[in-house]
Design an enzyme around this catalytic site. Structure first.
Site, PDB file in Angstrom:
ATOM      1  N   ASN A  67     -10.707  -3.005  -5.831  1.00  0.00           N
ATOM      2  CA  ASN A  67      -9.884  -2.046  -6.573  1.00  0.00           C
ATOM      3  C   ASN A  67     -10.415  -1.743  -7.979  1.00  0.00           C
ATOM      4  OD1 ASN A  67      -6.798  -3.274  -5.077  1.00  0.00           O
ATOM      5  ND2 ASN A  67      -8.023  -1.493  -4.478  1.00  0.00           N
ATOM      6  N   THR A  72     -10.690  -7.224  -4.955  1.00  0.00           N
ATOM      7  CA  THR A  72     -11.989  -7.236  -5.645  1.00  0.00           C
ATOM      8  C   THR A  72     -12.630  -5.846  -5.593  1.00  0.00           C
ATOM      9  OG1 THR A  72     -12.830  -8.146  -3.560  1.00  0.00           O
ATOM     10  CG2 THR A  72     -12.570  -9.683  -5.386  1.00  0.00           C
ATOM     11  N   ASP A  75       0.826  -1.208   0.000  1.00  0.00           N
ATOM     12  CA  ASP A  75       0.000   0.000   0.000  1.00  0.00           C
ATOM     13  C   ASP A  75       0.867   1.267   0.000  1.00  0.00           C
ATOM     14  OD1 ASP A  75      -2.338   1.437   0.038  1.00  0.00           O
ATOM     15  OD2 ASP A  75      -2.577   1.372   2.207  1.00  0.00           O
TER      16      ASP A  75
END
Ligand code: FPP
Length: 238
Positions: free
Chosen positions: A71, A69, A23
């Site tokens: 994104n 799922t 991230d």
């Protein structure tokens, strides 16, 4: 020999599986006045380097959450760029990973990806399946909740009326992998964002503040040092 590989010998506890939530690519790029996609490009370079660091430290499985799922809700040009990067990453690293004896593994709803991506993944997985070195596991179009629901549906379809923990674990994408001992999420966000919800039950969690492209071998080393002092009790008394 790097200072880290010398010091590695002093670890009494080497985790089997480390899972990374990569991230902060976009925020890293913003910090340097660059477009978000440049951050993703550098994020891929950081993944490649950390894979080799994991291998150096004797890790058996390194997982990377690179597309969830959720994104898909990002702007289309960013999603397209991420998949282009992922395709290039698989294609460009395949011969190197074959040589390094890494085994490529993918979790997530791959059947929903475009056919080119599916072919590239299938080639990388097939051509490294006999390797017995470190497993490099990519979570692509992966969601922990989807995985659990999918497992329930596949067990129902198989006709089971009651299931054991083992049955359930066998129905997860991760059926061939051990649970992560360590989960690292970079960028300072302290949440797990739908990653390995079932598998993370007893993982040791680390939330370094650095954005992913800045996360280096020395940062992984710091995590491993801190891990030595973590007391994993699994509900028992020390
Ligand atoms: C979870 O946070 C983080 C991820 C699923 C990783 C996201 C990384 C990318 C999309 C770029 C990686 C691409 C390559 C090719 C290396 P989140 O942002 O999905 O969840 P949040 O909204 O809760 O923070």
């Amino acid at each position: 020999m790097s200072i880290l590989s010398k010091k590695q010998k002093s670890f009494s506890k080497i985790p089997t599986h480390i899972a990374f939530i990569v991230d902060g690519n976009g925020r890293w790029a913003k910090k340097y006045g660059m477009p978000r996609n440049y951050g993703h490009k550098c994020g891929v370079d950081a993944i490649k380097k950390i894979i080799d660091s994991c291998s150096k430290f004797g890790i058996k499985v390194a997982s990377f959450f690179i597309f969830s799922t959720e994104n898909w809700a990002r702007p289309k040009d960013e999603v397209d760029y991420i998949f282009q990067l992922a395709k290039d990453m698989f294609e460009k690293t395949l011969s190197e990973y074959k040589e390094k004896n890494y085994r490529i593994h993918v979790i997530g709803e791959v059947s929903k990806l475009d056919s080119e991506m599916q072919e590239i993944i299938s080639k990388a997985v097939t051509e490294t399946q006999d390797n017995d070195g470190m497993i490099v596991n990519f979570a692509i179009n992966y969601g922990g909740r989807d995985e659990i629901v999918r497992a329930c549906n596949s067990l129902i379809k198989s006709g089971k009326e009651e299931v054991t923990k083992q049955d359930f674990e066998q129905a997860l994408y991760t059926c061939k992998l051990p649970d992560p001992d360590i989960v690292i999420r970079t960028s300072g966000e302290i949440r797990i964002s739908n990653f390995m919800l079932y598998q993370m039950a007893y993982s040791e969690l680390f939330f370094p503040k650095k954005y992913w492209p800045d996360f280096k071998e020395k940062d992984l080393y710091k995590v491993l040092i801190e891990y030595q002092g973590r007391d994993r009790r699994y509900g028992k008394l020390a």
